[in-house]
Scaffold this motif. Sequence first.
Motif, PDB file in Angstrom:
ATOM      1  N   SER A   5       0.855  -1.243   0.066  1.00 12.19           N
ATOM      2  CA  SER A   5      -0.083  -0.175  -0.039  1.00 12.19           C
ATOM      3  C   SER A   5       0.798   1.121  -0.054  1.00 12.19           C
ATOM      4  O   SER A   5       2.140   1.091   0.412  1.00 12.19           O
ATOM      5  N   TYR A   6       0.305   2.394  -0.533  1.00 15.19           N
ATOM      6  CA  TYR A   6       1.116   3.705  -0.601  1.00 15.19           C
ATOM      7  C   TYR A   6       0.191   4.693   0.136  1.00 15.19           C
ATOM      8  O   TYR A   6      -1.174   4.658  -0.591  1.00 15.19           O
ATOM      9  N   THR A   7       0.781   5.470   1.013  1.00 17.89           N
ATOM     10  CA  THR A   7      -0.143   6.435   1.389  1.00 17.89           C
ATOM     11  C   THR A   7       0.384   8.070   1.338  1.00 17.89           C
ATOM     12  O   THR A   7       1.767   7.966   1.228  1.00 17.89           O
ATOM     13  N   GLY A  55      -8.451   1.893  -3.410  1.00 17.50           N
ATOM     14  CA  GLY A  55      -8.290   2.747  -2.119  1.00 17.50           C
ATOM     15  C   GLY A  55      -9.068   3.954  -2.241  1.00 17.50           C
ATOM     16  O   GLY A  55      -9.823   4.334  -3.001  1.00 17.50           O
ATOM     17  N   SER A  94      -5.590   8.997   2.223  1.00 17.98           N
ATOM     18  CA  SER A  94      -5.462   8.749   0.992  1.00 17.98           C
ATOM     19  C   SER A  94      -4.398   7.596   0.904  1.00 17.98           C
ATOM     20  O   SER A  94      -3.018   7.715   1.193  1.00 17.98           O
ATOM     21  N   THR A  95      -4.833   6.392   0.751  1.00 17.41           N
ATOM     22  CA  THR A  95      -4.052   5.058   0.848  1.00 17.41           C
ATOM     23  C   THR A  95      -4.573   4.428  -0.317  1.00 17.41           C
ATOM     24  O   THR A  95      -5.896   3.955  -0.421  1.00 17.41           O
TER      25      THR A  95
END
Length: 310
Positions: free
Chosen positions: A229-231, A257, A289-290
């Motif tokens: 995952s990226y935030t 997401g 925001s992920t």
Amino acid sequence: MTTKPVEIYILSGFLGSGKTTLLTQLLAWEKERGRQVAVLMNEIGNISVDSRLLPPDTPLKELLNGCICCTIQAQLSHQLLSLCQQHTPDAIYIEATGAAHPIEVLDACITPLMAKQIKTCKIVTTLDLPRWRDRDRLSVRVRRLMEEQVRFTDFLIINKASDVAESERERLIADLVHINSTAPQIVTDFARFDLPLLYDAVGTHTSFYRTETHQPAHAAEHLRVRAFSYTWDKPIDRNMFEAWLRTTPDTLYRAKGYLRFHDQPQQTMLFQYAYGMPMFTEEPFPYPSTVVFIGEDLPEAELKAQLAKL
Ligand SMILES: Nc1nc2c(ncn2[C@@H]2O[C@H](COP(=O)(O)OP(=O)(O)OP(=O)(O)O)[C@@H](O)[C@H]2O)c(=O)[nH]1
């Protein structure tokens, strides 16, 4: 403690094929006919986007960060038992990860702990028809998993049918019948059909899976399907994000997401990406925001570096 016998429906199907789309409709139908149901959601990644799409009053358990067909098998029957004891549901819907082998999930359900509680346990598979048409572009492992998901089902929902030319459909469906000639099939879009058909069909259908052998094709062991995952801590540029998506490897099978974009920084957007198609819808709740990215052999560090520049 004994509870009333429960029906279990395992929703199987490759990543992004329409399992949650089907589940939301099944839950609405169950509510309409006054049955008590519960949901068990499994995600390979560490956040569950799908569970937030379900009615908030649905009894729900989530198994994140692994696949019930391989790495977290043992947790499944404990969670099922706990749902039975806490909510005495008529039915439990299990949404498996798109990388799960249906028979492995079935085996994980039917444990000594749960066996006495189960009235029936059926597999319902959604198939992404355009992805099936183009399956030669997938790795052998993914292709084999998709075939197994078709082979070991009690009911096959051939989804996204309008995204395939009518002239091609007949041939593709013939291939599916060749793999599984016994399960009833529905050809549809957005998993829409006359839902009682499903319960009538699986109710009378003879389950075959106990006697057949299957090819194990677990997410973690053989498929190498992984999630990261990226935030973002600030809004990003929508055009750059969409342009970046077009450069990602074919083995990025799914992403989902929440995002916020420069042009509407206060508005959280639900983002869904399946088989090259991004979809954005306005989300009323301001989630962080992920985004979770799911694929095979993804160059995680490289992709994360690119995301950081958006
Ligand atoms: N074009 C098209 N899109 C569809 C159809 N059915 C579902 N979708 C879209 O495909 C995306 C994935 O659908 P989901 O229902 O979330 O799929 P899923 O199998 O639950 O996905 P995972 O849980 O990540 O494996 C969403 O953006 C859906 O709106 C269809 O028949 N046609």
